[in-house]
Design an enzyme around this catalytic site. Structure first.
Site, mmCIF file in Angstrom:
data_model
loop_
_atom_site.group_PDB
_atom_site.id
_atom_site.type_symbol
_atom_site.label_atom_id
_atom_site.label_comp_id
_atom_site.label_asym_id
_atom_site.label_seq_id
_atom_site.Cartn_x
_atom_site.Cartn_y
_atom_site.Cartn_z
ATOM 1 N N CYS A 365 -14.205 28.941 9.867
ATOM 2 C CA CYS A 365 -15.481 29.653 9.757
ATOM 3 C C CYS A 365 -16.602 28.829 9.114
ATOM 4 C CB CYS A 365 -15.305 30.986 9.048
ATOM 5 S SG CYS A 365 -14.172 31.000 7.661
ATOM 6 N N ARG A 394 -2.385 24.928 5.988
ATOM 7 C CA ARG A 394 -2.270 25.722 4.770
ATOM 8 C C ARG A 394 -0.981 25.360 4.060
ATOM 9 N NH1 ARG A 394 -4.403 31.515 7.314
ATOM 10 N NH2 ARG A 394 -6.425 30.689 7.984
ATOM 11 N N GLN A 412 -5.645 28.269 15.250
ATOM 12 C CA GLN A 412 -6.231 29.609 15.251
ATOM 13 C C GLN A 412 -7.172 29.769 16.437
ATOM 14 O OE1 GLN A 412 -8.041 29.881 11.261
ATOM 15 N NE2 GLN A 412 -6.577 31.505 10.850
ATOM 16 N N HIS A 416 -16.381 33.466 15.902
ATOM 17 C CA HIS A 416 -17.316 33.952 14.895
ATOM 18 C C HIS A 416 -18.585 34.397 15.603
ATOM 19 C CE1 HIS A 416 -14.522 31.490 12.493
ATOM 20 N NE2 HIS A 416 -14.657 32.511 11.665
ATOM 21 N N LYS A 497 -11.627 43.894 6.506
ATOM 22 C CA LYS A 497 -11.186 43.621 7.879
ATOM 23 C C LYS A 497 -10.422 44.803 8.442
ATOM 24 C CE LYS A 497 -6.711 41.451 6.847
ATOM 25 N NZ LYS A 497 -5.874 40.238 6.971
ATOM 26 N N HIS A 543 -15.788 37.863 12.011
ATOM 27 C CA HIS A 543 -14.671 36.944 12.255
ATOM 28 C C HIS A 543 -13.697 37.659 13.193
ATOM 29 C CE1 HIS A 543 -15.495 34.484 8.453
ATOM 30 N NE2 HIS A 543 -16.246 35.570 8.287
#
Length: 670
Positions: A365, A394, A412, A416, A497, A543
């Site tokens: 993002c 990560r 991913q 956006h 979210k 997102h």
């Protein structure tokens, strides 16, 4: 005797009851043997709780979600008692209920062995048969410390009581999460205390109310989930409201083991996890690559149809980007350590030019914010929908890395969307419909929604913006017609979210697509657009992720289909099987015609007999087999076989190709 009035609440009615002072909750439900606790004024209570005037009381059955949690937490207490009876030196950690089961952590000299678990289970059955009573009492901090002086982990929890307990360690809130400290005693029939535990409760009335349980396994676990702390031994178990329910659960676990994507992935030669690369880092083999490409290509096509624009960003960046976005403040533990670059030193070793820290990106993002900010933007461009299949990294702890479902390197499918305030709600509704439709195309169609709200500690921005964003998402979620379940404190630091929870073929729930509403990142990056009236306005950021992680989505689909993917996703869609070597050329020609139609096909030219070739194709879950012998060559036909074993003989080649192309293009399962 003085009287008081309470209201008994059920799904269908509210009934007033007049009872005497001192009445306990259990007295309202003497004709309902499945009731094991009560919800009074919205709070779960033991059946031994004394009622007060005006109380609203709702029964909690043992087969309800809360009832099962109470059953499992009570069983965890019984297990801990059994462990300390068999291993007197064992120190108690935390023992919460979890999805479909429970666990308890212990500090013991030696790891538990299978024979230990057998002995513990046997002792648990004895305790259950005794019918020990779970008895709650309130204690002061000083009193709790005195009673639990020999339990160092409990003493640590006492210092963490209250709302901060949940943040201190998973499961800590079941022990010290309320406004007061309570201890539950296990009482024999004569009233003597045989065991005690720090706990918020509630619990079953007695141990005899545990109908069915079993211990599953033991594993190592760090105290409070911190690798710097002492390693404890964790025993997992499961408990259910009946022997039949327990048997059904164990059967589901066996089916889940058969579907495990790691096993199926190896059998189908889809992917692997070489030690030379590192934990949580997968490589995709050609067949896995074909599956992944089919998934991604279809997603790209649908996104392009909806006006998304494709972007790309690098895998590393200067630290300053994540300082601006807030990730280094709130997400640093999930990031790989920095790489210090570009520093220059003189001959004496003194710094001539300071270096900079670079990080592997955990998120896409911030890069998309920079793309938006790269030039002036007008309201006429909004909503601007940017999309990237972006690789992120990560640093997951080694204990939680699991196949493709929890990895350290992933891709991913990140979109956006930048919108005006006026466009926001309509765009969110469209995004939700879009992701639900896409999930259905991949074969998932049993959904509910989860609304994750602000973590009270880890967040940026004003409470007012969070409240507004949460209210909007709540409205959009409810308008979808799907069940909307709250997830308090589960949001990312920049906004609430909605996540789509999808049930797979054997009823398990997976978090799939996410839609996050973000007023804060545009503020942090200073994003603006020229409004119709000439003013400068701040966009709102959405997102959106369909897969979330491509790797995890592949794992979910692999287990959902047990490797028997629908033809459009199958790594190999067709195997052509010659009965004899002289039929190879005929099937090679057929294969070339199929490839021209975009079909993934292999010709089995091995030395195996025809029946073994068919068996091999079935084991590889290949949707279609085309078999040819002398008569087929002569008639320009094939025997058309499905992986189910059904077979049509003498199918003309043209019809066989059309049948396959139609099955692939319509995304049906066969």
């Amino acid at each position: 005797m003085p009287e008081l009035t309470v209201t008994v609440v059920s799904a269908n009615e509210r009934a007033g009851r007049t009872v005497t002072t001192g009445t306990k909750a259990w007295e309202l439900f003497t004709d309902e043997p499945s009731v094991i606790a009560a919800r009074i004024g919205g709070r779960l209570r033991d059946l031994s709780h004394e009622l007060a005037d005006g109380d609203e009381v709702e029964a909690v059955a043992i087969d309800a979600a809360d009832g099962r949690d109470i059953l499992r937490h009570s069983t965890a207490h019984v297990m801990a008692q059994a462990v300390q009876e068999l291993h007197p030196g064992a120190k108690l950690g935390i023992g919460p209920p979890i999805t479909d089961g429970f666990y308890y952590d212990f500090d013991v000299e030696e790891p538990f062995k299978p024979a230990d678990l057998d002995a513990i289970e046997s002792r648990m059955r004895k305790i259950i048969k005794e019918g020990q009573k779970f008895d709650r009492r309130v204690v002061s901090e000083e009193g709790a410390r005195g009673e639990l002086a020999s339990e160092p982990y409990k003493l640590e929890l006492i210092e963490l009581k209250g709302p901060q307990a949940a943040a201190a360690a998973e499961g800590a809130d079941v022990e010290v999460g309320g406004g007061e400290l309570t201890i539950y005693d296990n009482l024999k029939r004569d009233g003597s205390v045989v065991w005690k535990d720090l706990c918020q409760g509630p619990h079953l009335p007695t141990t005899k109310r545990i109908p069915a349980f079993t211990l599953m396994r033991s594993a190592a676990a760090y105290w409070r989930g911190d690798e710097k702390n002492r390693q404890l031994q964790r025993i997992y178990g499961t408990a259910w409201e009946s022997k039949e329910a327990l048997a059904a659960h164990l059967e589901r676990l066996e089916e889940a083991t058969r579907r495990d994507h790691r096993r199926v992935g190896a059998d189908l030669d889809l992917f692997s996890f070489p030690d030379e690369i590192g934990s949580g880092l997968a490589v995709f083999h050609p067949k896995g690559g074909a599956l992944r490409r089919a998934m991604e290509d279809y997603s790209r096509r649908r996104l392009a149809e909806r006006g998304y624009e494709f972007v790309y960003s690098p895998h590393i960046t200067k630290a300053s980007l994540f300082e601006t976005s807030g990730h280094l403040d709130w997400y640093a533990e999930g990031m790989y350590p920095p790489m210090h670059m570009d520093e220059e030193r003189d001959e004496q070793g003194d710094v001539k030019k300071p270096g900079q820290d670079y990080y592997l990106k955990p998120m896409n993002c911030p890069f998309h914010c920079l793309i938006f900010r790269s030039r002036g933007r007008s309201y006429r461009e909004l909503p601007l929908r940017l999309f990237e299949f972006g690789s992120v990294y990560r640093y997951e702890k080694s204990g939680v890395v699991h196949g493709l479902t929890r990895v350290r390197g992933m891709t991913q499918d990140d979109a956006h969307l930048f919108t005006t305030r006026e466009q926001l709600e309509v765009e969110l509704e469209r995004v939700l419909v879009f992701v639900l439709d896409l999930l259905k195309d991949y074969g998932l169609d049993d959904f509910y929604l989860e609304l994750s709200t602000k973590d009270p500690v880890k967040y940026v921005g004003s409470d007012e913006l969070w409240d507004e964003a949460t209210s909007i998402l709540d409205r959009v979620g409810r308008q979808s017609g799907l069940e909307l379940v709250p997830d308090p404190g589960g949001a990312a630091f920049y906004g609430p979210k909605i996540s789509v929870q999808a049930r797979d073929a054997i009823g398990r729930t997976w978090q799939m697509s996410t839609i996050q509403l973000d007023f804060n990142e545009p503020e942090l990056f200073g994003l603006e657009y020229a409004a119709a009236d000439g003013s400068r306005q701040r966009p709102v950021m959405i997102h959106q992720a369909l897969f979330g992680s491509v790797e995890r989505f592949i794992a979910v689909l692999t287990e959902h289909y047990a490797g028997a993917f629908p033809p459009w996703l199958a790594p190999v869609q067709v195997t052509a099987i010659p009965i004899a070597e002289r039929h190879d050329d005929y099937l090679n020609e057929l294969a070339a015609n199929l490839r021209a139609e975009g079909i993934r096909v292999e010709v089995d030219r091995s030395d195996e007999r025809m029946q073994k070739k068919i068996r091999n194709a079935q084991l590889q879950r290949i949707p279609f087999m085309l078999i040819a012998g002398d008569r087929d060559v002569e008639e320009r036909a094939v025997s058309f076989r499905y992986r189910s074993g059904e077979q049509d003989n003498g199918v003309p080649v043209r019809d066989a190709i059309a049948r396959i192309v139609e099955a692939v293009s319509s995304r049906i399962q066969v």
